[in-house]
Each structure stands twice: as C-alpha cells, then as structure tokens.
Scaffold this motif. Structure first.
Motif, short mmCIF file in Angstrom:
data_model
loop_
_atom_site.label_atom_id
_atom_site.label_comp_id
_atom_site.label_asym_id
_atom_site.label_seq_id
_atom_site.Cartn_x
_atom_site.Cartn_y
_atom_site.Cartn_z
N HIS A 140 -27.26 20.67 11.07
CA HIS A 140 -27.53 19.48 11.85
C HIS A 140 -28.97 19.52 12.36
O HIS A 140 -29.49 20.61 12.66
CB HIS A 140 -26.56 19.39 13.02
CG HIS A 140 -25.12 19.41 12.58
ND1 HIS A 140 -24.07 19.75 13.40
CD2 HIS A 140 -24.56 19.12 11.37
CE1 HIS A 140 -22.94 19.67 12.74
NE2 HIS A 140 -23.20 19.30 11.50
N PRO A 141 -29.65 18.38 12.47
CA PRO A 141 -31.05 18.39 12.89
C PRO A 141 -31.26 19.21 14.17
O PRO A 141 -30.57 19.03 15.17
CB PRO A 141 -31.34 16.90 13.15
CG PRO A 141 -30.41 16.19 12.20
CD PRO A 141 -29.16 17.03 12.18
N GLY A 142 -32.21 20.14 14.09
CA GLY A 142 -32.50 20.99 15.23
C GLY A 142 -31.39 21.94 15.60
O GLY A 142 -31.47 22.62 16.63
N ASP A 143 -30.32 22.03 14.79
CA ASP A 143 -29.11 22.78 15.13
C ASP A 143 -28.72 22.51 16.58
O ASP A 143 -28.48 23.41 17.39
CB ASP A 143 -29.30 24.28 14.90
CG ASP A 143 -27.97 25.03 14.97
OD1 ASP A 143 -26.91 24.39 14.82
OD2 ASP A 143 -28.00 26.26 15.18
N ILE A 144 -28.64 21.24 16.90
CA ILE A 144 -28.51 20.80 18.28
C ILE A 144 -27.20 21.23 18.93
O ILE A 144 -27.10 21.35 20.15
CB ILE A 144 -28.70 19.27 18.34
CG1 ILE A 144 -28.96 18.79 19.76
CG2 ILE A 144 -27.55 18.54 17.68
CD1 ILE A 144 -29.42 17.36 19.82
N ALA A 364 -38.94 13.56 11.30
CA ALA A 364 -37.92 14.36 10.63
C ALA A 364 -37.93 15.78 11.20
O ALA A 364 -38.97 16.31 11.59
CB ALA A 364 -38.17 14.38 9.14
N ASP A 365 -36.74 16.38 11.24
CA ASP A 365 -36.61 17.67 11.92
C ASP A 365 -35.50 18.51 11.30
O ASP A 365 -34.44 18.69 11.87
CB ASP A 365 -36.33 17.43 13.40
CG ASP A 365 -36.40 18.70 14.23
OD1 ASP A 365 -36.66 19.76 13.65
OD2 ASP A 365 -36.18 18.61 15.44
N PHE A 366 -35.73 19.01 10.08
CA PHE A 366 -34.82 20.00 9.52
C PHE A 366 -34.90 21.27 10.38
O PHE A 366 -35.98 21.64 10.86
CB PHE A 366 -35.21 20.35 8.08
CG PHE A 366 -34.67 19.39 7.05
CD1 PHE A 366 -33.36 19.49 6.61
CD2 PHE A 366 -35.48 18.39 6.53
CE1 PHE A 366 -32.87 18.63 5.66
CE2 PHE A 366 -35.00 17.51 5.58
CZ PHE A 366 -33.68 17.62 5.14
N THR A 367 -33.76 21.93 10.54
CA THR A 367 -33.74 23.16 11.35
C THR A 367 -34.69 24.21 10.80
O THR A 367 -35.19 25.07 11.52
CB THR A 367 -32.31 23.72 11.39
OG1 THR A 367 -31.43 22.71 11.88
CG2 THR A 367 -32.21 24.93 12.28
N ILE A 368 -34.98 24.16 9.51
CA ILE A 368 -35.75 25.19 8.84
C ILE A 368 -37.14 25.39 9.42
O ILE A 368 -37.54 26.49 9.77
CB ILE A 368 -35.89 24.86 7.34
CG1 ILE A 368 -34.53 24.94 6.67
CG2 ILE A 368 -36.86 25.81 6.66
CD1 ILE A 368 -34.52 24.39 5.27
N GLY A 369 -37.93 24.31 9.51
CA GLY A 369 -39.34 24.51 9.79
C GLY A 369 -39.94 23.67 10.89
O GLY A 369 -41.15 23.51 10.96
#
Length: 388
Positions: A140-144, A364-369
């Motif tokens: 999930h975006p940002g592992d929120i 955009a905000d993938f948890t990765i980077g």
C-alpha cells in the motif's frame, strides 16, 4: 592429571547444556534485485536492492528448549541486511527485524518479550494482496497501515493463543518507557484470524500514544536505531505532530484450485494533531484486491489493484490539505528453480491526485523509493531469491 580432570569436567558441563537445548536453527533469505524507477526526485533511477523484494534479505537464529510438562523456552534473533553494502537494514538496527524471548505451551499459547511484529503483520497482512504476492511494488502507498511490515514494536509484551480448530488470536502491549510519563510512546495491538478449508479471514486493530519520539528507538514511527521517522512520505509526513495513531485492518483469501483470491480494507487515523492542524484528525481508507495463479508447479503469476483515499483536513489558515487519491496496479511472474531458489519479475504503476499532507500537489509514492517527482510512476524489479 588435575588439569585433564578439570578440562573433562568443564566439557561435561558444556555437553549437558547443549543436550538440554532442544534445537537452535540458523536461517535466512537473500533476495537481490535490479530496480528501475521511471522518476523520483532526481529523475530515472536504476539500482540494486535487497530490502524490497518478496522477502527483505535477512538472517536469524531461532530456538527452543523443552522445560517439561509441555512448556518450552523460545527465542528469535533476526537481522535485516543490505547485501549490497553489508549494512544492517531497519535504519541500522542490528537485530531490527525481530529480537525476543519467552515461553510457549501447546495448551496455553506463548508469551514473549522484546522487539516484535504487531498483530497487523501476524493476522490480516498475509491475507492481503501485499502479503499474498508480496514485494514492495504491491504494498500500500507509503505502507501506511504497516501491512508490509515496515515498523516493529519495541519494548513489547506479546501473547499468542493456540489454534482452536482454525481460530486464533493475539494481543500485544508496547511499554513506552518514558520517564515521568508511564503511557507516553506506548500502545497496544489486537488481532484474530480463522482458517477453514480454502477460506481464511483475519482482522487487527492497534493504537499508539505519542507515536513519534525525539529519542531514537522509542515511539512507533521512530522505533529504529537511527531515530528517523517513517512518516517520511508526502502523503503523511505533514501529520508528524499527531499525538495518537490508530489503524484497523480486515483481510480475507479464498483458494479455488490453482487460483488464490485476496482482498483487504483498512482505516488509518492520525489524531489530535498540533500546530497548524490543531486538534484535527487525518483519515485514510485503503482497499486492495488481487489473485495468484499457479500456472504450473514452478510458475506462479500474480496481479493486484490498490486504492488509497485521504480525507482532507483544514489548517488554521483555512487551507485544505490531504485530500489525496492513489490508484495502483501491479503484476508479477515467478519461476521456481528449486525448493530454495527462485527468480521473479514484478512491475507496477501508480497515479496520485489531489493535495498531499504537505499542501503541495500529491505525487506517486511507492513504498520502495519515496516520493516521485510527479503524480505518476512506473517501477520494475527483476530478482533472484535464495533461502537457507
């Protein structure tokens, strides 16, 4: 002769200690991949990564000792590693993934103490798309909501029940340890799950008071050794002043032959914020759905979709921030070479709209980077994974 006798006596004491130890297991996973990001703060990026794969690279020791009467002592020490430079993961925390010891019983469950995973990770996370297909591209975006296990609970006391005909539950309390404030930086986590045949369902709830601490290694968002807050992304870093954080997650999966379906929903809240957001609560809702298909015993395919929406809050100046939307789709193919080694390729696309928690346009905000340089991003990962 006396020296020989003393030496033999010492060996016998050591041998009896080894005999009393039922088992100690060394284990680990090395998951190394080539990552591509279509854009970030510095433009396109290609790099090696060993943290954000199906499994974050790690090594660990786990063991148990039979104490009689069905009781045993148990422990786990597990360290995340960056195999590209040999450094520790989890912000440089030596045993950042897990470090705990306790007692376990087949009849009464287990009670453990230390740095541990929360109930979200133990119960609903494995049934979500992020847990089923894994890799941070599906997170999930940002592992929120921590379904990708970005955060561990320090100073925690955890109870896990036995399995009662498919039903189990757990509870965890995080001792704050703040001098003069018994409940500061403290929290609790509750979870339960049920599995019957091809169907599984689980839920968890957690609450933390003063989740961000000025002291490294304390608080929820600052639990790593370097003390850097994991409220690091534009979608939520504007809410660092929250005096409370809570999340509720429910997830389910169903297996039909070679196909496994998964879905989850979560609600995330940053409550009673200070500064320009005085007294307000920022809320997010996240939902995902996806499936895996075992095309052959050695070939597994997966696809997932995730949607995150943030409810806007008003600043003391009357500006609305945080009304943001994220749409994300990801696919993965995995080829199993042996029981211990596999290769896989994953790709994802994410698009953001609205205004972020900082008041700037959402990116955009993938948890990765971390944050992208604009509102859309494409990422890929080609990797090899070896378990030992």
């Amino acid at each position: 002769m006396k020296r020989k006798l003393l030496f033999c006596a010492a060996l016998s004491v050591f041998a009896s200690g080894v005999h009393a130890q039922s088992s100690v297991t060394l284990y680990g996973v090395l998951d190394e991949g080539v990552m591509f990001q279509s854009n970030n703060a510095g433009g396109r990026r290609v790099y090696l990564d060993s943290i954000n794969g199906i499994n974050g690279s790690r090594w660990g020791l786990t063991g148990k000792e039979d104490l009689g009467g069905g009781l045993r002592a148990i422990f786990t020490l597990e360290s995340g590693i960056n195999i590209n430079n040999g450094q520790f993961a989890q912000g440089g925390t030596p045993f950042g993934r897990q470090a705990w010891v306790g007692l376990a019983s087949d009849s009464y469950g287990s009670l453990t103490f230390g740095r541990q995973m929360d109930m979200v990770v133990y119960f609903p996370s494995p049934l979500s798309v992020a847990g089923l297909i894994s890799t941070s591209i599906f997170s999930h975006p940002g592992d929120i909501d921590n379904t990708a296990n970005s955060i561990r609970a320090n100073n925690s006391i955890r109870y896990m029940s036995p399995n009662y005909h498919g039903f189990s539950y757990g509870a965890e309390y995080m001792v704050g340890g703040v001098a003069g404030n018994v409940t500061g930086n403290s929290g609790y986590s509750l979870g339960m799950g049920y599995t019957g045949g091809p169907f599984s369902i689980a839920a968890a709830f957690e609450y933390f008071k003063n989740p961000t601490s000025a002291t490294a290694g304390q608080g929820w968002f600052t639990s790593n050794a370097n003390g850097v807050s994991l409220l690091a992304f534009s979608l939520n870093k504007g809410y660092v002043s929250a005096s409370a954080y809570q999340v509720g997650v429910i997830a389910a999966s169903y297996k039909i032959g070679p196909v496994t379906l998964a879905a989850s929903g979560s609600n995330i809240q940053y409550a009673n914020m200070t500064g320009t957001l005085a007294g307000q609560t920022a809320r997010f809702n996240n939902a995902d759905i996806g499936l895996t298909y075992a095309y052959r015993p050695d070939v597994i395919l997966g696809i997932g979709y995730d949607y995150l929406v943030g409810k806007g809050v008003q600043t003391t100046k009357g500006e609305t921030i945080g009304n943001q939307h994220y749409n994300q789709v990801a696919i993965m193919g995995q080829y199993i070479l042996s029981k211990r080694t596999d290769v896989y390729l994953a790709a994802g696309y994410q698009r953001a709209t609205g205004t972020s928690s900082t008041g700037a346009p959402a990116v955009a905000d993938f948890t990765i980077g971390g944050d992208s340089s604009n509102n859309h991003q494409f990422v890929t990962r080609l990797a090899i994974r070896h378990k030992f």
